[in-house]
Design a protein around this motif. Structure first.
Motif, PDB file in Angstrom:
ATOM      1  N   GLY A 115      45.299  78.204  56.507  1.00 31.38           N
ATOM      2  CA  GLY A 115      44.227  78.977  57.260  1.00 31.38           C
ATOM      3  C   GLY A 115      42.930  78.503  57.569  1.00 31.38           C
ATOM      4  O   GLY A 115      42.390  77.675  56.764  1.00 31.38           O
ATOM      5  N   ASN A 166      38.523  78.793  57.796  1.00 33.18           N
ATOM      6  CA  ASN A 166      37.352  79.530  57.339  1.00 33.18           C
ATOM      7  C   ASN A 166      36.341  78.805  57.689  1.00 33.18           C
ATOM      8  O   ASN A 166      36.196  77.631  57.316  1.00 33.18           O
ATOM      9  N   ARG A 186      41.627  82.459  59.407  1.00 35.85           N
ATOM     10  CA  ARG A 186      42.294  83.402  58.585  1.00 35.85           C
ATOM     11  C   ARG A 186      41.657  84.793  59.044  1.00 35.85           C
ATOM     12  O   ARG A 186      40.855  85.134  59.823  1.00 35.85           O
ATOM     13  N   ARG A 187      42.353  85.877  58.346  1.00 36.23           N
ATOM     14  CA  ARG A 187      41.912  87.203  58.830  1.00 36.23           C
ATOM     15  C   ARG A 187      40.405  87.566  58.522  1.00 36.23           C
ATOM     16  O   ARG A 187      39.873  87.273  57.272  1.00 36.23           O
ATOM     17  N   TYR A 199      42.285  75.976  54.257  1.00 32.63           N
ATOM     18  CA  TYR A 199      42.711  76.316  52.619  1.00 32.63           C
ATOM     19  C   TYR A 199      43.993  75.857  52.489  1.00 32.63           C
ATOM     20  O   TYR A 199      44.674  75.003  53.475  1.00 32.63           O
TER      21      TYR A 199
END
Length: 249
Positions: free
Chosen positions: A233, A235, A213-214, A229
């Motif tokens: 994405g 994490n 993710r970003r 998630y």
């Protein structure tokens, strides 16, 4: 002289027996000549049995060529004896004829073909029931339980698989399908290496495909595991959180 003595004794005996009785009622007469013996009487009855006598000594052994007696009855079985020492190892047998390689043995190939068909049918049934997800050569499955990273890794290992590790976009989408269906985050099979922010597969090989993710990963060595998630994405996360168990086979 002997004859004369006998005659004198006979005369003296006759003189005594010929003396007259002097006023006695009865006088002893001269003994008569013994009569003829009478006939034998009838045998008497048998008397009572006497007491049992002592056992006599054994008789002499019979001749060696006598007939053997009948065999006696079998006695009770005795207790089981101790196990004997193992015998010496025998000689190695001759090698058997050389068989065909499995790839050339028609019987082996026929068995393998039937097994493959059964496995494919079983996979189809399980996939239809939503119990497994097929992607490429992998099969993904979950038991629906949420536990920490180490427990997930051990659970998958005991089942003959490993914790799910997407290595391309198709595999990531397959894992996402399970995550979205269960609406639970899931740990992935990678951990942070010695360099903060650099993650490796559990076999220590480098990670070539990622879907961070970003602004992730941003744990800087404090978050050593990776979770997915419900949007697919990734994490970085501490390994002691409870996440959905997903294994790959």
């Amino acid at each position: 002289m002997r004859l004369l003595d006998q005659l004198l004794f006979a005369v003296a005996a006759m003189a005594v027996f010929s003396l007259p009785c002097h006023g006695e009622d009865k006088c002893a007469g001269t003994p008569g000549i013994p009569g003829t013996p009478g006939a034998n009487g009838l045998p008497g009855r048998d008397g009572r049995d006497g007491m049992k006598g002592d056992q006599g000594p054994p008789g002499p052994m019979g001749p060696p060529n006598g007939l053997p007696g009948a065999p006696g009855r079998d006695g009770l079985p005795g207790p089981e004896g101790e196990m004997g020492e193992p015998g010496e190892k025998g000689d190695r047998g001759e090698p058997g004829p050389q068989g065909l390689p499995a790839s050339l043995d028609p019987e082996v190939q026929e068995v393998l073909r039937h097994l493959k068909e059964k496995v494919l049918r079983l996979e189809g049934v399980l996939a239809l029931e939503g119990m497994i997800t097929k992607v490429g050569d992998k099969i993904l499955a979950t038991n629906g339980k949420e536990v920490d990273f180490e427990t997930i890794r051990q659970t998958c290992l005991n089942a003959g698989g490993s914790i799910v590790t997407p290595r391309d976009e198709a595999e990531n989408e397959a894992v996402l399908g399970i995550v979205k269906e269960r609406n639970r985050y899931a740990y992935l099979g990678m951990k942070e290496g010695p360099v903060p922010g650099e993650f490796l597969h559990l076999d220590r090989s480098p990670v070539n495909y990622t879907n961070w993710r970003r602004y992730e990963p941003n744990g800087n060595g404090a978050e050593n595991c990776v979770e997915m998630y419900t949007d697919g994405g990734w994490n970085d996360k501490k390994c002691n959180q409870y996440r959905l168990t997903i294994c790959e086979f």
